[in-house]
Motif scaffolding. Structure first.
Motif, PDB file in Angstrom:
ATOM      1  N   SER A 151      -0.253  14.199  -4.771  1.00 14.02           N
ATOM      2  CA  SER A 151      -1.499  13.826  -4.106  1.00 14.02           C
ATOM      3  C   SER A 151      -2.475  14.985  -4.007  1.00 14.02           C
ATOM      4  CB  SER A 151      -1.203  13.288  -2.689  1.00 14.02           C
ATOM      5  OG  SER A 151      -0.434  12.114  -2.757  1.00 14.02           O
ATOM      6  N   SER A 181      -8.191  -1.351   7.780  1.00  8.98           N
ATOM      7  CA  SER A 181      -7.538  -0.153   7.237  1.00  8.98           C
ATOM      8  C   SER A 181      -6.135  -0.018   7.803  1.00  8.98           C
ATOM      9  CB  SER A 181      -8.333   1.111   7.592  1.00  8.98           C
ATOM     10  OG  SER A 181      -9.614   1.055   7.035  1.00  8.98           O
ATOM     11  N   LEU A 231       0.546   5.233   0.369  1.00  8.20           N
ATOM     12  CA  LEU A 231      -0.430   6.243   0.790  1.00  8.20           C
ATOM     13  C   LEU A 231      -0.181   7.604   0.159  1.00  8.20           C
ATOM     14  CD1 LEU A 231      -0.834   5.329   4.554  1.00  8.20           C
ATOM     15  CD2 LEU A 231      -2.272   4.670   2.633  1.00  8.20           C
ATOM     16  N   VAL A 237       0.847  -1.191   0.000  1.00  7.47           N
ATOM     17  CA  VAL A 237       0.000   0.000   0.000  1.00  7.47           C
ATOM     18  C   VAL A 237       0.885   1.245   0.000  1.00  7.47           C
ATOM     19  CG1 VAL A 237      -1.720   1.331   1.272  1.00  7.47           C
ATOM     20  CG2 VAL A 237      -1.873  -1.180   1.177  1.00  7.47           C
ATOM     21  N   GLY A 279      -2.471   2.665   7.882  1.00  3.60           N
ATOM     22  CA  GLY A 279      -2.032   4.031   7.713  1.00  3.60           C
ATOM     23  C   GLY A 279      -0.572   4.178   8.098  1.00  3.60           C
ATOM     24  N   ASN A 302      -4.101   9.681   5.015  1.00  2.38           N
ATOM     25  CA  ASN A 302      -5.421   9.045   5.042  1.00  2.38           C
ATOM     26  C   ASN A 302      -5.256   7.546   5.252  1.00  2.38           C
ATOM     27  OD1 ASN A 302      -6.896  11.390   4.531  1.00  2.38           O
ATOM     28  ND2 ASN A 302      -6.548  11.211   2.318  1.00  2.38           N
ATOM     29  N   GLN A 330      -6.040   3.744   4.527  1.00  5.94           N
ATOM     30  CA  GLN A 330      -6.361   3.014   3.300  1.00  5.94           C
ATOM     31  C   GLN A 330      -7.051   1.703   3.647  1.00  5.94           C
ATOM     32  OE1 GLN A 330      -5.813   3.583  -0.227  1.00  5.94           O
ATOM     33  NE2 GLN A 330      -7.245   1.884  -0.110  1.00  5.94           N
ATOM     34  N   GLU A 331      -8.308   1.533   3.147  1.00  2.00           N
ATOM     35  CA  GLU A 331      -8.996   0.266   3.380  1.00  2.00           C
ATOM     36  C   GLU A 331      -8.349  -0.830   2.542  1.00  2.00           C
ATOM     37  OE1 GLU A 331     -10.512   3.030   2.461  1.00  2.00           O
ATOM     38  OE2 GLU A 331     -11.866   3.599   4.097  1.00  2.00           O
TER      39      GLU A 331
END
Length: 734
Positions: free
Chosen positions: A691, A531, A470, A468, A533, A480, A482-483
């Motif tokens: 972003s 989730s 971000l 992942v 992070g 944020n 992240q699911e």
């Protein structure tokens, strides 16, 4: 008596010009012929040219108009000095020629079309004349053009004028009444004037009247269709004709399409386009009833008709009266079989070596018992593995149940190496029988497969989680969460267990929400409970860590009933970047003046200059920050102050990397006028990365400068005074 005057009046009561004889070609202003034979004017072989006007009291009216009444001549003439007869009007063509046309166009029978024409004098000599309807080739015999009153002035014999040079007559109206179909044939009027050298004109009047299309449709209503089963497609074609034309070639064509449906009526969506009058019947349109459900069906279908002028009148389409067809018919539903029970046939879940007995199957004809359902036939036979099957029944009434005729069994060992129902299968063959209802013979309605054995279930399984990223935030902001998307990848065939998941731990900068889920079905995906992070955004730089997830296969009672089974856990890597904020700083790139300030306020003092001296400098805007950092973007506005400052290069800009500058910000002061000058502008800046973009505080740039006057030296004053004295002496001597 010879003709000698410019304005000539000839008549019994005239002056000296009684029965004059022309002795040479002459040009006169005006000629007036009074009444009676005393008017006789003898031209012989000579001619009169009229500059103003010519009238003749006895030249007649309309069809009797004769511009040479009481004029004796051989080769003589009466000409206009300068006149020209033309026909004008919105529908007049060739109006400057001897053969003009007034095109009234096409109309429908029952309609009227009115147009007009005017007689125009293109010269300077006044013209007079007549509209003639049955002489000099004029012909008005079609009653559709004839009438009295203001609408028919253009086809009524009569005189016109006087029409002065450059003027037109009043409008002469022509009305075409569409009392019957057909074209105007050889209809024309003759426009004659009083001068021999001004061309008379024939006005041809054209147009045509067309009958509307007229529809005839068979069969007559109501229409009763034969029995059908649900889903049937029986229809009745409509035979539609466009009745024969009263005048061949002058009837429009017929369009037809379906309109409103009521009740259970339906149609094939057919259309008819441009059906010619008298053509053979067209059967493109067909009606039926809705066979989506069973029952006595009745309804109406509206057929819309349009009279189409394409290829005939060329007129816009006209809506004709619609016709409505009533359609009736009975629709029968097929027998329908319930799912046999039990399914699968099993005593319990078995792994290997079990032996199964026999089982009677239950089957119902689930069709409604309302008089519009057929009866059910069924038979069974083995189709695979070690299954055994026997039995049959016929004419099972709607809603009736049979639970004894169809028998299945099983022998041999079950194969539990793969998931699914094990052993063999049997097939139930089904038919709908119309005996005693619709009258249709038995028709197959499919089959059902009976699975005979236990079940073998597979474990739940999860997809491999991808790393992942971000994205990028700025120092002090938060990443944020992240699911994670986790799917139970086991086959969704009824033989797979469900999936449980929960977080175990996190390392380094990684964080998680402590989430979990349970009983995620096969083929389903959870994208909201788990989730991840990153923390530690107080400093710039790359951030990373890992989060570990525990997985388990859940054999709930609605699947295998075998409880929990631990699966291999998964670890997901989480990464992200923390950037410094972009930092806009004005810098002096060389030239005059002193730049002071920081943060949100800067002042550029250009200094003091004498009138006419150069006063300019160049600035830059720098993204004054270390990597990793956001880009700097922005634009300038809110310019205010003295117009003595001249700016250039203060344009919007995008994506200045750390350390990069916007250059070419030029500032100049107009030193033509003495004084102290001030100016200010505002920079609207933004900090951006891959972003997002964020607004920065506005930065004000203040500009100041002075221009001092230049004193005139005393020597210069003396020189100027001497020059003035010399100029005065020279003037006195001269």
């Amino acid at each position: 008596m010879p003709l000698t005057t410019d304005d000539v009046v000839i008549g019994k009561m005239g002056t000296s010009n009684k029965q004059p004889t022309l002795d040479q070609n002459r040009t006169i202003n005006k000629l007036t012929l009074g009444s009676s034979t005393w008017n006789l004017l003898t031209l012989g072989s000579f001619g009169l040219t009229i500059t103003s006007d010519y009238t003749n009291a006895d030249w007649g009216t309309g069809n009797t108009f004769d511009p040479n009444k009481w004029i004796s001549k051989t080769l003589g003439y009466i000409n206009a000095l300068n006149a020209g007869q033309q026909l004008t009007g919105t529908k007049v063509t060739n109006g400057t020629t001897a053969n003009a046309t007034l095109a009234l166009g096409n109309i429908h029978v029952g309609d009227t079309a009115t147009s007009s024409y005017q007689i125009y004098n293109s010269g300077t000599t006044t013209i007079r004349g007549a509209i003639q309807t049955n002489v000099n080739g004029a012909n008005l015999t079609d009653s559709r053009l004839l009438g009295t009153g203001t609408n028919y002035t253009g086809v009524t014999a009569g005189n016109f004028g006087p029409i002065a040079g450059g003027a037109s007559s009043s409008a002469y109206n022509v009305t075409f009444t569409g009392s019957s179909a057909g074209a105007l044939d050889n209809q024309k009027v003759y426009i004659i004037n009083n001068f021999e050298n001004v061309t008379n004109q024939t006005l041809n009047i054209t147009g045509a009247a067309y009958d509307y299309a007229a529809a005839s449709m068979l069969p007559t209503t109501p229409i009763t269709l034969a029995n059908q089963r649900v889903g049937g497609s029986l229809t009745q074609a409509l035979s539609i004709t466009n009745t024969a034309a009263t005048v061949v070639g002058y009837k429009e064509k017929l369009d037809a399409s379906f309109g409103t449906l009521t009740g259970d009526a339906n149609n094939n969506g057919g259309t008819i386009g441009l059906l010619a009058a008298g053509s053979p019947a067209n059967t493109n349109l067909a009606v039926g009833v809705n066979t989506g459900t069973a029952g006595a069906k009745s309804g109406t279908a509206q057929v819309n008709f349009t009279s189409n002028g394409t290829g005939t009148s060329g007129l816009a389409n006209s809506t004709l009266a619609s016709q409505t067809v009533t359609v009736n018919g009975n629709v029968y539903r097929l027998a329908t079989a319930s799912a046999h029970t039990p399914e699968p046939v099993t005593l319990a879940n078995v792994r290997e070596g079990g032996t199964f007995g026999t089982q009677a199957l239950t089957l119902q004809n689930t069709a409604a018992s309302d008089g519009y359902s057929e009866k059910l036939n069924a038979s069974i036979s083995p189709t695979s593995g070690s299954a055994s099957a026997s039995g049959a029944f016929t004419l099972l009434a709607p809603q009736a149940i049979n639970n004894s005729s169809l028998i299945v069994g099983l022998g041999g060992s079950a194969n539990t190496a793969t998931a699914g129902a094990k052993s063999g299968t049997a097939t139930i063959t089904l038919a709908s029988d119309g005996t005693g209802t619709s009258g249709f013979t038995a028709s197959g309605i499919g089959s059902q497969t009976v699975n005979i054995a236990g079940k073998v279930f597979r474990l739940a399984s999860a997809n491999a989680l991808e790393p992942v990223n971000l994205g990028t935030v700025r120092v002090g902001e938060s990443f944020n969460m992240q699911e994670l998307s986790l799917t139970n990848t086991a086959a969704n065939d009824g033989y797979s267990e469900k999936l449980n998941a929960s977080f175990l731990s996190a390392t380094d900068d990684a964080t998680h929400n402590g989430g979990s889920f349970a009983e995620l079905g096969a083929g389903s995906t959870n994208m909201m409970d788990l989730s991840v992070g990153l923390g530690n955004t107080g400093t710039a730089g790359a951030k990373s860590g890992t989060a570990t997830i525990a997985l388990a296969s859940n054999g709930t009672t609605d699947t295998s009933g075998l409880g929990l089974y631990d699966l291999t856990s998964q670890t997901v890597t989480v990464t992200g970047m923390v950037n410094y904020w972009a930092n806009p700083v004005f810098v002096n790139l060389g030239g005059l003046g002193t730049l002071n300030g920081s943060g949100t306020s800067y002042t550029l003092d250009l200094g003091t200059f004498t009138i006419g001296s150069a006063a300019n400098t160049s600035l830059g805007l720098k993204n004054d920050v270390d990597e990793p950092a956001d880009w700097l973007s922005g634009y300038y506005d809110t310019f205010s102050g003295d117009a003595a400052f001249l700016l250039s290069g203060f344009n919007s800009f995008d994506n200045l990397n750390a350390g990069e500058k916007q250059t070419g910000l030029n500032v100049a002061l107009n030193t033509s006028t003495a004084g102290a000058f001030n100016y200010s502008l505002l920079l609207n800046a933004f900090s951006g990365n891959n972003s997002s973009y964020a607004s920065l505080a506005g930065v004000t740039l203040n500009l100041t400068g002075k221009v001092a006057p230049v004193p005139i030296p005393s020597a210069a004053w003396l020189l100027a005074s001497g020059m003035i004295g010399l100029i005065g002496i020279r003037r006195r001597r001269s």
